[in-house]
Motif scaffolding. Structure first.
Motif, PDB file in Angstrom:
ATOM      1  N   PHE A   1       0.709  -1.174   0.018  1.00 13.34           N
ATOM      2  CA  PHE A   1      -0.149   0.013   0.008  1.00 13.34           C
ATOM      3  C   PHE A   1       0.856   1.292  -0.134  1.00 13.34           C
ATOM      4  O   PHE A   1       0.691   2.271  -0.663  1.00 13.34           O
ATOM      5  CB  PHE A   1      -0.981  -0.044   1.086  1.00 13.34           C
ATOM      6  CG  PHE A   1      -1.773   1.186   1.202  1.00 13.34           C
ATOM      7  CD1 PHE A   1      -3.132   1.273   0.327  1.00 13.34           C
ATOM      8  CD2 PHE A   1      -1.487   2.229   2.130  1.00 13.34           C
ATOM      9  CE1 PHE A   1      -3.715   2.465   0.694  1.00 13.34           C
ATOM     10  CE2 PHE A   1      -2.370   3.353   2.114  1.00 13.34           C
ATOM     11  CZ  PHE A   1      -3.340   3.708   1.255  1.00 13.34           C
ATOM     12  N   TRP A   2       1.864   1.453   0.900  1.00  7.67           N
ATOM     13  CA  TRP A   2       2.701   2.433   1.070  1.00  7.67           C
ATOM     14  C   TRP A   2       3.702   2.422  -0.252  1.00  7.67           C
ATOM     15  O   TRP A   2       4.037   3.751  -0.657  1.00  7.67           O
ATOM     16  CB  TRP A   2       3.778   2.228   2.185  1.00  7.67           C
ATOM     17  CG  TRP A   2       2.595   2.577   3.435  1.00  7.67           C
ATOM     18  CD1 TRP A   2       2.181   1.698   4.353  1.00  7.67           C
ATOM     19  CD2 TRP A   2       1.890   3.855   3.736  1.00  7.67           C
ATOM     20  NE1 TRP A   2       1.330   2.167   5.213  1.00  7.67           N
ATOM     21  CE2 TRP A   2       0.989   3.393   4.601  1.00  7.67           C
ATOM     22  CE3 TRP A   2       1.692   4.929   3.191  1.00  7.67           C
ATOM     23  CZ2 TRP A   2       0.397   4.439   5.335  1.00  7.67           C
ATOM     24  CZ3 TRP A   2       0.811   5.881   3.550  1.00  7.67           C
ATOM     25  CH2 TRP A   2       0.188   5.759   4.700  1.00  7.67           C
ATOM     26  N   ASP A   3       3.928   1.589  -0.754  1.00  7.03           N
ATOM     27  CA  ASP A   3       4.791   1.454  -2.003  1.00  7.03           C
ATOM     28  C   ASP A   3       3.817   2.067  -3.258  1.00  7.03           C
ATOM     29  O   ASP A   3       4.419   2.971  -4.092  1.00  7.03           O
ATOM     30  CB  ASP A   3       4.966   0.059  -2.660  1.00  7.03           C
ATOM     31  CG  ASP A   3       5.934  -0.556  -1.934  1.00  7.03           C
ATOM     32  OD1 ASP A   3       6.625  -0.068  -1.271  1.00  7.03           O
ATOM     33  OD2 ASP A   3       6.140  -1.749  -2.075  1.00  7.03           O
ATOM     34  N   ILE A   4       2.595   1.931  -3.252  1.00  7.87           N
ATOM     35  CA  ILE A   4       1.611   2.379  -4.227  1.00  7.87           C
ATOM     36  C   ILE A   4       1.653   4.043  -3.993  1.00  7.87           C
ATOM     37  O   ILE A   4       1.753   4.767  -4.843  1.00  7.87           O
ATOM     38  CB  ILE A   4       0.497   1.648  -4.130  1.00  7.87           C
ATOM     39  CG1 ILE A   4       0.412   0.286  -4.515  1.00  7.87           C
ATOM     40  CG2 ILE A   4      -0.746   2.695  -4.935  1.00  7.87           C
ATOM     41  CD1 ILE A   4      -0.826  -0.363  -4.294  1.00  7.87           C
ATOM     42  N   VAL A   5       1.522   4.422  -2.675  1.00  5.44           N
ATOM     43  CA  VAL A   5       1.398   5.961  -2.380  1.00  5.44           C
ATOM     44  C   VAL A   5       2.506   6.565  -2.828  1.00  5.44           C
ATOM     45  O   VAL A   5       2.539   7.603  -3.289  1.00  5.44           O
ATOM     46  CB  VAL A   5       1.133   5.843  -0.731  1.00  5.44           C
ATOM     47  CG1 VAL A   5       1.258   7.341  -0.383  1.00  5.44           C
ATOM     48  CG2 VAL A   5      -0.160   5.419  -0.507  1.00  5.44           C
ATOM     49  N   GLN A   6       3.925   6.096  -2.438  1.00  7.81           N
ATOM     50  CA  GLN A   6       5.128   6.675  -2.964  1.00  7.81           C
ATOM     51  C   GLN A   6       4.952   6.727  -4.513  1.00  7.81           C
ATOM     52  O   GLN A   6       5.404   7.730  -5.073  1.00  7.81           O
ATOM     53  CB  GLN A   6       6.142   5.928  -2.459  1.00  7.81           C
ATOM     54  CG  GLN A   6       7.402   6.659  -2.748  1.00  7.81           C
ATOM     55  CD  GLN A   6       7.802   7.968  -1.803  1.00  7.81           C
ATOM     56  OE1 GLN A   6       7.307   8.146  -0.804  1.00  7.81           O
ATOM     57  NE2 GLN A   6       8.109   8.670  -2.705  1.00  7.81           N
ATOM     58  N   GLY A   7       4.550   5.770  -5.344  1.00  8.06           N
ATOM     59  CA  GLY A   7       4.668   5.606  -6.747  1.00  8.06           C
ATOM     60  C   GLY A   7       3.632   6.865  -7.057  1.00  8.06           C
ATOM     61  O   GLY A   7       4.047   7.457  -8.227  1.00  8.06           O
ATOM     62  N   MET A   8       2.441   6.821  -6.646  1.00  7.04           N
ATOM     63  CA  MET A   8       1.773   8.099  -6.826  1.00  7.04           C
ATOM     64  C   MET A   8       2.302   9.301  -6.693  1.00  7.04           C
ATOM     65  O   MET A   8       2.186  10.356  -7.662  1.00  7.04           O
ATOM     66  CB  MET A   8       0.492   8.020  -6.024  1.00  7.04           C
ATOM     67  CG  MET A   8      -0.538   6.849  -6.377  1.00  7.04           C
ATOM     68  SD  MET A   8      -2.044   6.719  -5.216  1.00  7.04           S
ATOM     69  CE  MET A   8      -2.719   8.132  -5.276  1.00  7.04           C
ATOM     70  N   LYS A   9       2.855   9.584  -5.731  1.00  4.89           N
ATOM     71  CA  LYS A   9       3.641  10.697  -5.555  1.00  4.89           C
ATOM     72  C   LYS A   9       4.578  10.933  -6.429  1.00  4.89           C
ATOM     73  O   LYS A   9       4.668  12.196  -7.079  1.00  4.89           O
ATOM     74  CB  LYS A   9       4.217  10.811  -4.022  1.00  4.89           C
ATOM     75  CG  LYS A   9       5.273  12.186  -3.672  1.00  4.89           C
ATOM     76  CD  LYS A   9       5.603  12.067  -2.114  1.00  4.89           C
ATOM     77  CE  LYS A   9       6.309  13.545  -1.861  1.00  4.89           C
ATOM     78  NZ  LYS A   9       7.029  13.348  -0.713  1.00  4.89           N
ATOM     79  N   ASN A  10       5.441  10.022  -6.737  1.00  2.00           N
ATOM     80  CA  ASN A  10       6.417  10.039  -7.684  1.00  2.00           C
ATOM     81  C   ASN A  10       5.916  10.589  -9.100  1.00  2.00           C
ATOM     82  O   ASN A  10       6.323  11.284  -9.925  1.00  2.00           O
ATOM     83  CB  ASN A  10       7.530   8.932  -7.724  1.00  2.00           C
ATOM     84  CG  ASN A  10       8.133   8.755  -6.488  1.00  2.00           C
ATOM     85  OD1 ASN A  10       8.364   9.514  -5.729  1.00  2.00           O
ATOM     86  ND2 ASN A  10       8.685   7.491  -6.230  1.00  2.00           N
ATOM     87  N   ALA A  11       4.838   9.994  -9.355  1.00  3.84           N
ATOM     88  CA  ALA A  11       4.198  10.147 -10.712  1.00  3.84           C
ATOM     89  C   ALA A  11       3.607  11.478 -10.975  1.00  3.84           C
ATOM     90  O   ALA A  11       3.577  11.999 -11.874  1.00  3.84           O
ATOM     91  CB  ALA A  11       3.085   8.940 -11.023  1.00  3.84           C
ATOM     92  N   ALA A  12       3.147  12.023  -9.728  1.00  2.00           N
ATOM     93  CA  ALA A  12       2.482  13.166  -9.653  1.00  2.00           C
ATOM     94  C   ALA A  12       3.675  14.334  -9.858  1.00  2.00           C
ATOM     95  O   ALA A  12       3.542  15.084 -10.858  1.00  2.00           O
ATOM     96  CB  ALA A  12       2.109  13.638  -8.515  1.00  2.00           C
ATOM     97  N   CYS A  13       4.884  14.171  -9.637  1.00  2.36           N
ATOM     98  CA  CYS A  13       6.213  14.849  -9.618  1.00  2.36           C
ATOM     99  C   CYS A  13       6.602  14.847 -11.153  1.00  2.36           C
ATOM    100  O   CYS A  13       7.058  15.977 -11.826  1.00  2.36           O
ATOM    101  CB  CYS A  13       7.418  14.346  -8.900  1.00  2.36           C
ATOM    102  SG  CYS A  13       7.093  14.811  -7.110  1.00  2.36           S
ATOM    103  N   LEU A  14       6.148  13.778 -11.880  1.00  2.59           N
ATOM    104  CA  LEU A  14       6.550  13.639 -13.203  1.00  2.59           C
ATOM    105  C   LEU A  14       5.405  14.331 -14.283  1.00  2.59           C
ATOM    106  O   LEU A  14       5.657  14.590 -15.351  1.00  2.59           O
ATOM    107  CB  LEU A  14       6.632  12.164 -13.681  1.00  2.59           C
ATOM    108  CG  LEU A  14       7.978  11.548 -13.231  1.00  2.59           C
ATOM    109  CD1 LEU A  14       7.774   9.985 -13.625  1.00  2.59           C
ATOM    110  CD2 LEU A  14       8.811  12.052 -14.209  1.00  2.59           C
ATOM    111  N   GLY A  15       4.436  14.956 -13.505  1.00  2.72           N
ATOM    112  CA  GLY A  15       3.357  15.421 -14.320  1.00  2.72           C
ATOM    113  C   GLY A  15       2.228  14.671 -14.846  1.00  2.72           C
ATOM    114  O   GLY A  15       1.379  14.973 -15.603  1.00  2.72           O
TER     115      GLY A  15
END
Length: 286
Positions: free
Chosen positions: A85-99
């Motif tokens: 779950f927390w891997d997914i959250v971190q991935g969402m944050k990183n994806a948002a940083c990519l735009g």
């Protein structure tokens, strides 16, 4: 319609920036950023790293049009599910940083759907799982696309996916329609698109083909999907997203020195499909 593709196979061979270079050279204008790569669903890199990648992609004319959360989303072992779950959250944050405007988060499928009682258990589990992600999606300014996956899962038919999406009833959610997965369930992809309707219009696609037996993730026209009907159905519902390949197995058995040639052909097939979409879109306006 913009032509996009998953970056996983090229990234694993060439690295991220050279993958952007190849995409730009060979006719792709979008990328599905795959957070299955561990470094992209952890805190290994800071926001400056993703800002640099985002700018490099922009300079090459590449849009990060969607991201891929790490798979699977859950396990029988609850401690592993919590970590994921927390891997997914971190991935969402990183994806948002990519735009990226959205990230595909796969439904939880850790129970055997065929066992009596498990379909409702999985439905309830997924409601809780996706609802738990809502505040993070709101914080990061990114949508969550729910994908149809597998045979006999909580989202493997359009009716099941619609039920989950409609029950969640929150604007952070959209739909990812995976053409090949739909075929494996024995559902006609064009019919499924029409049943998903407005839910898919501002969502995304995973475009690939198969024999109807195995999840081969190969190029359109190398399986049994009726692609003319698929493009017509997408045009009929007013689909506003990209044509996004998840078909890199098409080049998996060729030497890396031939990847560019394979990708160039994949781009030509993609542009042909887009031309058929535009044709049917034009008919709808007459």
């Amino acid at each position: 319609m913009l032509l996009s593709a998953n970056m996983i196979r090229l990234h694993n061979t060439f690295g991220m920036k050279q993958t952007f270079d190849l995409f730009a050279q060979l006719g792709f204008r979008g990328m599905d950023f795959n957070n299955d790569v561990a470094e992209y669903h952890t805190a290994e890199h800071d926001e400056a790293f993703y800002a640099d990648l985002r700018e490099y992609a922009r300079e090459k004319g590449i849009t990060i049009c969607q991201a891929h959360a790490p798979f699977p989303s859950s396990y029988v072992e609850e401690d592993k599910s919590e970590k994921r779950f927390w891997d997914i959250v971190q991935g969402m944050k990183n994806a948002a940083c990519l735009g990226a405007p959205m990230t595909v988060v796969h439904p939880c499928c850790h129970l055997d759907y065929a066992i009596e009682g498990n379909p409702e258990k999985l439905f309830a589990y997924n409601l809780a799982f996706y609802r738990r992600l809502i505040p993070f999606a709101e914080e990061f300014g990114i949508k969550i696309a729910i994908e149809n996956i597998g045979r006999d899962t909580v989202t493997s038919t359009p009716e099941r996916l619609n039920r989950l999406y409609d029950t969640l009833d929150n604007p952070v959610f959209t739909v990812c329609f995976d053409v090949g997965h739909c075929l494996l369930q024995g559902v006609d992809p064009a019919e499924a698109i029409r049943k998903l309707g407005d839910r898919l219009v501002h969502g995304c696609t995973h475009v690939h083909d198969n024999s109807g037996v195995k999840d081969e993730h190969t190029l359109p026209f190398y399986g049994i999907v009726r692609w003319e009907e698929v493009m017509q159905a997408l045009a009929e519902i007013g689909y506003a997203g990209e044509l996004n390949y998840e078909a890199s197995n098409f080049i998996k058995d060729v030497p890396p020195a031939l990847y560019a040639d394979g990708l160039q052909y994949m781009a030509k097939v993609g542009q042909y499909l887009i031309s058929r979409f535009e044709y049917y879109k034009g008919i709808g306006k007459e």
